[in-house]
Every structure is written in structure tokens, then in C-alpha cells.
Design a protein around this motif. Structure first.
Motif, PDB file in Angstrom:
ATOM      1  N   CYS A 163       0.703  -1.130   0.142  1.00 29.29           N
ATOM      2  CA  CYS A 163       0.046  -0.046   0.043  1.00 29.29           C
ATOM      3  C   CYS A 163       1.065   1.334  -0.183  1.00 29.29           C
ATOM      4  N   ARG A 194       3.648   1.732  -1.167  1.00 29.36           N
ATOM      5  CA  ARG A 194       4.276   1.759  -2.562  1.00 29.36           C
ATOM      6  C   ARG A 194       3.117   2.039  -3.650  1.00 29.36           C
ATOM      7  N   GLY A 195       2.051   2.470  -3.309  1.00 26.96           N
ATOM      8  CA  GLY A 195       0.894   2.714  -4.231  1.00 26.96           C
ATOM      9  C   GLY A 195       0.300   1.486  -4.763  1.00 26.96           C
ATOM     10  N   HIS A 196       0.340   0.275  -4.403  1.00 25.58           N
ATOM     11  CA  HIS A 196      -0.433  -0.916  -4.764  1.00 25.58           C
ATOM     12  C   HIS A 196      -2.043  -1.001  -4.232  1.00 25.58           C
TER      13      HIS A 196
END
Length: 161
Positions: free
Chosen positions: A29, A31-33
Motif C-alpha cells: 500500500c 508503494r501505491g499498490h
């Protein structure tokens, strides 16, 4: 995650599987996932309810939007045929399209007790272990050890009467 690899965290209850799965999900999360976390029994119940209510497609699309699917506590509750098949389809849809983390408390040879169908179980395990990192957690339960240590060493302060 870029290579759509899975992580299987096998071991007894209380050995840190959920803790590690949650930490990996949090890092993803950060890392933007997009990540989805489900206790397996809850997911199966949601899938069965969505099937009854005619909203299964919507639920599957919501799950499909994530890049990492975490399935916690596989093996605690056996499923009926319909629930097993619905969960199989979710995992099959993820195959080589997204990463999946699973935290079973059973060895692979015992998964058929949860899914109730040897062929479905074999196909499910086959998809999960292909491109997977498998980690075995051993030792005693952290929670049990913590509870026992609290009982064995009473608090340092005492009350006199």
C-alpha cells in the motif's frame, strides 16, 4: 508483485503468518499498490451471499481491481461445495495476473479437508505454488507463550490486605 508471484506462509496458529502477511500488504500500500485482505471464511461467506443476491459479478470486479490479494486463515473452516468452487474461481482468476498471499495452517496434503474435492484442491494448490515463495513457520504460538509467561511470572507489585 511486478512478477505476479505468490507467497504462502504455512504454519501453526500464532507463529506470525498473519503479522507478516499484513506487513507485506501495508508495504505494498505504501508503494501505491491496491491491496485486499480477507479472512478466507469471510470471503467465502461474502461470495455465497453475493451469488444469492445477484451481485457476484460486482464483488468479483472489486476483488479484481487489486494487485495483491491476501487470504488469511485458510484451513480453519471447511467449506461446502459451492463455497469451495467460488473461492477456487477467485484464486484461478488471480493466477499469473496478480500476487496472492495465503496463510494456511495446514500442509498441502490436508487442504482437501477444507475444500472437500481432491481435483479442485489439486488445481488450486497447483495455481498457488506456481511462481510462489513458500515459507514454513515453526515453533510455538506467540500468543500462548505470552499468556503462559504472564501466568508464570506474577506482576512485580502486590497488594497487601
Amino acid at each position: 508483485m511486478e512478477q505476479k508471484q505468490n507467497v504462502l506462509l504455512l504454519g501453526s496458529p500464532g507463529t506470525g503468518k498473519t503479522h507478516l502477511a499484513t506487513s507485506l500488504g501495508l508495504k505494498a500500500c505504501e508503494r501505491g499498490h491496491e491491496v485486499r485482505f480477507f479472512r478466507v471464511a469471510d470471503l467465502v461467506a461474502q461470495l455465497e451471499e453475493a451469488l444469492k443476491g445477484g451481485t457476484l459479478g460486482r464483488l468479483k470486479r472489486q476483488i479484481d481491481t487489486c494487485e495483491l490479494l491476501i487470504l488469511d486463515e485458510l484451513g480453519y473452516v471447511p467449506f461446502q461445495k459451492q463455497g469451495s468452487e467460488l473461492l477456487f474461481h477467485i484464486i484461478a482468476d488471480c493466477y499469473e495476473r496478480k500476487s496472492v498471499i495465503v496463510t494456511p495452517n495446514l500442509e498441502f496434503g490436508q487442504w482437501n479437508r477444507v475444500f472437500g474435492d481432491n481435483r479442485l484442491t489439486a488445481a488450486l494448490v497447483d495455481r498457488l505454488v506456481h511462481h510462489a515463495h513458500i515459507l514454513a513457520f515453526t515453533g510455538e504460538s506467540y500468543r500462548l507463550r505470552h499468556a503462559l509467561s504472564a501466568v508464570q511470572s506474577p506482576p512485580s507489585h502486590s497488594v497487601e490486605r
